[in-house]
Design a protein around this motif. Structure first.
Motif, mmCIF file in Angstrom:
data_model
loop_
_atom_site.group_PDB
_atom_site.id
_atom_site.type_symbol
_atom_site.label_atom_id
_atom_site.label_comp_id
_atom_site.label_asym_id
_atom_site.label_seq_id
_atom_site.Cartn_x
_atom_site.Cartn_y
_atom_site.Cartn_z
ATOM 1 N N MET A 20 0.827 -1.202 0.000
ATOM 2 C CA MET A 20 0.000 0.000 0.000
ATOM 3 C C MET A 20 0.863 1.254 0.000
ATOM 4 O O MET A 20 1.983 1.271 0.534
ATOM 5 C CB MET A 20 -0.910 0.028 1.242
ATOM 6 N N GLN A 21 0.311 2.312 -0.575
ATOM 7 C CA GLN A 21 0.942 3.616 -0.486
ATOM 8 C C GLN A 21 0.614 4.254 0.858
ATOM 9 O O GLN A 21 -0.321 3.847 1.549
ATOM 10 C CB GLN A 21 0.449 4.526 -1.618
ATOM 11 N N GLY A 22 1.383 5.269 1.237
ATOM 12 C CA GLY A 22 1.129 5.959 2.481
ATOM 13 C C GLY A 22 -0.194 6.700 2.454
ATOM 14 O O GLY A 22 -0.651 7.149 1.401
ATOM 15 N N ALA A 23 -0.832 6.836 3.627
ATOM 16 C CA ALA A 23 -2.084 7.594 3.725
ATOM 17 C C ALA A 23 -1.763 9.070 3.574
ATOM 18 O O ALA A 23 -0.898 9.610 4.273
ATOM 19 C CB ALA A 23 -2.753 7.317 5.064
ATOM 20 N N ALA A 24 -2.475 9.734 2.661
ATOM 21 C CA ALA A 24 -2.168 11.133 2.335
ATOM 22 C C ALA A 24 -3.015 12.116 3.123
ATOM 23 O O ALA A 24 -3.213 13.252 2.697
ATOM 24 C CB ALA A 24 -2.369 11.359 0.842
ATOM 25 N N ASP A 25 -3.512 11.701 4.305
ATOM 26 C CA ASP A 25 -4.437 12.558 5.048
ATOM 27 C C ASP A 25 -3.756 13.448 6.075
ATOM 28 O O ASP A 25 -4.408 14.256 6.724
ATOM 29 C CB ASP A 25 -5.505 11.708 5.729
ATOM 30 N N ALA A 26 -2.441 13.300 6.264
ATOM 31 C CA ALA A 26 -1.708 14.117 7.233
ATOM 32 C C ALA A 26 -0.216 13.988 6.957
ATOM 33 O O ALA A 26 0.228 13.070 6.252
ATOM 34 C CB ALA A 26 -2.027 13.669 8.665
ATOM 35 N N ASP A 27 0.550 14.911 7.522
ATOM 36 C CA ASP A 27 2.006 14.870 7.371
ATOM 37 C C ASP A 27 2.548 13.581 7.978
ATOM 38 O O ASP A 27 2.294 13.287 9.154
ATOM 39 C CB ASP A 27 2.622 16.082 8.077
ATOM 40 N N PRO A 28 3.306 12.794 7.223
ATOM 41 C CA PRO A 28 3.753 11.489 7.732
ATOM 42 C C PRO A 28 4.801 11.564 8.842
ATOM 43 O O PRO A 28 5.092 10.553 9.472
ATOM 44 C CB PRO A 28 4.333 10.810 6.486
ATOM 45 N N ARG A 29 5.331 12.761 9.101
ATOM 46 C CA ARG A 29 6.415 12.817 10.085
ATOM 47 C C ARG A 29 5.960 12.448 11.499
ATOM 48 O O ARG A 29 6.777 12.065 12.343
ATOM 49 C CB ARG A 29 7.021 14.216 10.086
ATOM 50 N N GLY A 30 4.661 12.581 11.754
ATOM 51 C CA GLY A 30 4.163 12.233 13.076
ATOM 52 C C GLY A 30 3.687 10.801 13.190
ATOM 53 O O GLY A 30 3.165 10.406 14.232
ATOM 54 N N LYS A 31 3.877 10.005 12.131
ATOM 55 C CA LYS A 31 3.350 8.647 12.095
ATOM 56 C C LYS A 31 4.427 7.601 12.366
ATOM 57 O O LYS A 31 5.595 7.778 11.997
ATOM 58 C CB LYS A 31 2.723 8.363 10.723
ATOM 59 N N LYS A 32 4.013 6.499 12.949
ATOM 60 C CA LYS A 32 4.907 5.352 13.074
ATOM 61 C C LYS A 32 5.122 4.697 11.715
ATOM 62 O O LYS A 32 6.203 4.191 11.419
ATOM 63 C CB LYS A 32 4.316 4.326 14.046
ATOM 64 N N ASP A 33 4.085 4.666 10.911
ATOM 65 C CA ASP A 33 4.127 4.081 9.574
ATOM 66 C C ASP A 33 3.392 5.027 8.639
ATOM 67 O O ASP A 33 2.328 5.536 8.996
ATOM 68 C CB ASP A 33 3.441 2.705 9.580
ATOM 69 N N PRO A 34 3.923 5.297 7.434
ATOM 70 C CA PRO A 34 3.244 6.224 6.521
ATOM 71 C C PRO A 34 1.810 5.821 6.200
ATOM 72 O O PRO A 34 1.001 6.668 5.799
ATOM 73 C CB PRO A 34 4.119 6.182 5.259
ATOM 74 N N ARG A 35 1.490 4.541 6.369
ATOM 75 C CA ARG A 35 0.151 4.059 6.035
ATOM 76 C C ARG A 35 -0.850 4.280 7.162
ATOM 77 O O ARG A 35 -2.053 4.099 6.963
ATOM 78 C CB ARG A 35 0.213 2.583 5.662
ATOM 79 N N ASP A 36 -0.391 4.637 8.334
ATOM 80 C CA ASP A 36 -1.300 4.943 9.436
ATOM 81 C C ASP A 36 -2.193 6.117 9.039
ATOM 82 O O ASP A 36 -1.721 7.089 8.438
ATOM 83 C CB ASP A 36 -0.517 5.288 10.699
ATOM 84 N N PHE A 37 -3.459 6.028 9.338
ATOM 85 C CA PHE A 37 -4.391 7.076 8.899
ATOM 86 C C PHE A 37 -4.927 7.856 10.095
ATOM 87 O O PHE A 37 -4.944 7.367 11.230
ATOM 88 C CB PHE A 37 -5.533 6.499 8.064
#
Length: 484
Positions: free
Chosen positions: A179-196
Motif C-alpha cells: 500500500m501507499q502511504g495515507a495522504a491525510d496528514a504529514d507522515p512525520r508524526g506517524k509510526k508508519d506512513p500508512r497509518d491514517f
C-alpha cells in the motif's frame, strides 16, 4: 424466497439472513458536501433505494442511515475560495464563505437531486459535526486497546496503527507493504506512513469554528472515523449491510472496517458496493471534459427517464453513458407509459389499480430481484408484461389486460419509477389539450370512414409533430404525449 447478495468482504454471493428476524439495518455512505452532486453520487443513492424498496416489498422493516460528511479538508479549502470549481460551476460561483454555510448549501443541492429522482428519504441522516463525543469515545477505545496513538510530532493528530491490526487490508485483499502511504496528514508524526488520521489537530489558518476541544488538543475528526461513530450510534456495533460506491472500498471502507473491528465491534455483516458510471467507456474526468452531471441529464430528459437510465444496470456493474442513453431510456418509458395510459382508458377500474396497495409482482421479476438485485432481468420481465398487456387489450381480453396493468404498476413501484417528481401540471391546459386532440381524432376517424387516407395521415402527422403519439386499436384511436 431466498435473498442473495454479493458481499465484497467475502467476494461471493451469499444468502442474506438479517441479524434480527424481520428487520434489516442498512447504512450507506452519503455525500461529502464539498460541491454539487455528480452522477456517481446519484447512481449510488438509486441503487440503495432499489435495495431498500425490495427489502420492504419482501416485508422487512428497514432502517436506513445515510450520513452527511459536513467537515472535510476540501470543504475548508473551498470555503476559502481556493478550490477548483465543479464542472457545473464557473469561477464566479466560487466565493469565500463560512465552511458550514458552504456545506449546508451543497447538502440542500444533494437533497433536491435525491428528491427529484425519487430517492426515498432515509430513516435518519446524521451529520458528522453532530457526533464529536462519539468519535472521541471511539478514539479513546482504540488507544486503550493498543490500536491508535497520538502523533509523535505534538501536532494534535491521532493515528490508527495499521500494523497493530493483523486483518488490515482484508476488505480489499491487499498487503500492507504493497500500500501507499495515507495522504491525510504529514507522515512525520506517524509510526508508519500508512497509518491514517482519526483526529486532526487544528492548524494555523484554519477557522476556529472548524475545531473542537478533545483530550488530544483542539481539532476535527478524520474522514474514516466519522462513519464508524455514526453507524454504531444508530445501528449498533453489529448491523446488516454497509453500502457505498466502489470507489470508497479503499481507503474509506477498509479503514472503517479496521478501526471498528479493532475496537471490538462486529460491524457490517454484508458490504455492498455499486459500480461506477463511465462516459463512452472512459472514466469521467473534468480534465478531459467528458463529464455529465445530474442537472445536465435533467435538462435532456424528465426525471423518470433519468432514474430509469441510472437504475437500469445491475448495481455492481459499470454503467456506461452514451449520447443516445437517455433517448433509449425515454423510448423504454414511453412504451411502458403508453400501455398504462391505454389500459386505464380501456378498463373501468384501471385508474384505481394505479393507486392501490402492493400486489404480487411476477415470479420471474421476484426471482431476478432476489438474485443480487438483477434489475436488468427484472426490467425484461416488466417489458414482457407490457407487451402481453398490449396484446390483451388488442384482443379485447380485459381480464388479462387488468392483470398486466396491476403487475406493471407494482413493478414500477418497486423500482421507484412511480415516485419520481413530475413537473407541475396546469389542469386547464391539460383539459384544453385533450379537447383539441380528441377533436382532431374525431376528424381523422371521419376521414378514415370515407377512406380519405391522405387526410387521415395528415392529421396523424400533425399530431406527431406536436408530440402526440396516436395508436389505433379495436376500440378506436388512443393517444399519449411523447416524453423527453
Amino acid at each position: 424466497m431466498t435473498l442473495r447478495f454479493y458481499d465484497t468482504a467475502s467476494a461471493e454471493v451469499r444468502d442474506f439472513v438479517p441479524l434480527t428476524p424481520g428487520k434489516v439495518s442498512l447504512y450507506y455512505c452519503g455525500a461529502t458536501v464539498q460541491g454539487l452532486p455528480h452522477v456517481g453520487h446519484i447512481r449510488s443513492a438509486i441503487a440503495f433505494d432499489q435495495l431498500t424498496r425490495w427489502l420492504e416489498y419482501r416485508k422487512f422493516r428497514v432502517t436506513v442511515v445515510r450520513n452527511v460528511t459536513d467537515i472535510d479538508d476540501k470543504i475548508l479549502a473551498k470555503s476559502a475560495a481556493s478550490f477548483e470549481p465543479d464542472f457545473e460551476e464557473g469561477p464566479d460561483d466560487i466565493r469565500e464563505e463560512e465552511w458550514w454555510a458552504l456545506a449546508y448549501r451543497y447538502e440542500q443541492a444533494f437533497l433536491k437531486a435525491y428528491d427529484t429522482l425519487g430517492v426515498s428519504r432515509p430513516t435518519y441522516e446524521p451529520r458528522a459535526t453532530g457526533h464529536i463525543p462519539e468519535m472521541h469515545a471511539l478514539i479513546q477505545r482504540l488507544i486503550d486497546r493498543g490500536h491508535a496513538y497520538p502523533a509523535l510530532d505534538d501536532s494534535g493528530d491521532v493515528y490508527f496503527d495499521v500494523r497493530s491490526w493483523n486483518r488490515y487490508g482484508s476488505l480489499t485483499r491487499q498487503k500492507i507493504d504493497d500500500m501507499q502511504g495515507a495522504a491525510d496528514a504529514d507522515p512525520r508524526g506517524k509510526k508508519d506512513p500508512r497509518d491514517f488520521a482519526l483526529w486532526k489537530g487544528h492548524k494555523e489558518g484554519e477557522p476556529t469554528t472548524a475545531s473542537w476541544v478533545s483530550p488530544w488538543g483542539t481539532g476535527r475528526p478524520g474522514w474514516h472515523l466519522e462513519c464508524s461513530a455514526m453507524v454504531t450510534k444508530y445501528l449498533g456495533t453489529g448491523f446488516d449491510i454497509h453500502g457505498g460506491g466502489l470507489d470508497l472500498r479503499f481507503p474509506h471502507h477498509e479503514n472503517e472496517m479496521a478501526q471498528s473491528q479493532a475496537a471490538g465491534h462486529a460491524f457490517a455483516n454484508f458490504w455492498m458496493h455499486n459500480g461506477m458510471v463511465t462516459y463512452q467507456g472512459e472514466k469521467m474526468s473534468k480534465s478531459i471534459g467528458n463529464t455529465v452531471s445530474p442537472t445536465e441529464m435533467l435538462e435532456l430528459a424528465p426525471p423518470r427517464v433519468v432514474r430509469y437510465y441510472l437504475g437500469q444496470a445491475q448495481y455492481r456493474s459499470v454503467l456506461d453513458y452514451q449520447p443516445t442513453s437517455l433517448q433509449e431510456a425515454s423510448a423504454a418509458m414511453e412504451r411502458i407509459d403508453g400501455f398504462v395510459a391505454r389500459a386505464v382508458r380501456a378498463l373501468s377500474d384501471g385508474g384505481a389499480l394505479l393507486f392501490g396497495s402492493y400486489g404480487e409482482v411476477p415470479e420471474a421479476f421476484a426471482a431476478a430481484m432476489d438474485d443480487d438485485l438483477n434489475v436488468p432481468q427484472a426490467l425484461a420481465v416488466l417489458h414482457d408484461t407490457v407487451r402481453a398487456g398490449n396484446t390483451a387489450l388488442t384482443a379485447g381480453d380485459n381480464a388479462a389486460a387488468r392483470a398486466a396493468l396491476h403487475s406493471v404498476t407494482d413493478m414500477l413501484r418497486v423500482l421507484g419509477l412511480n415516485d419520481v417528481a413530475a413537473p407541475a401540471r396546469d389542469d386547464r391546459a391539460d383539459t384544453a389539450l385533450g379537447v383539441l386532440v380528441e377533436a382532431q381524432l374525431g376528424a381523422r376517424a371521419e376521414a378514415r370512414a370515407t377512406k380519405d387516407w391522405a387526410a387521415s395521415d395528415a392529421i396523424r402527422d400533425t399530431l406527431a409533430a406536436a408530440g402526440v403519439v396516436v395508436e389505433d386499436g379495436p376500440d378506436g384511436a388512443s393517444w399519449t404525449i411523447k416524453r423527453g
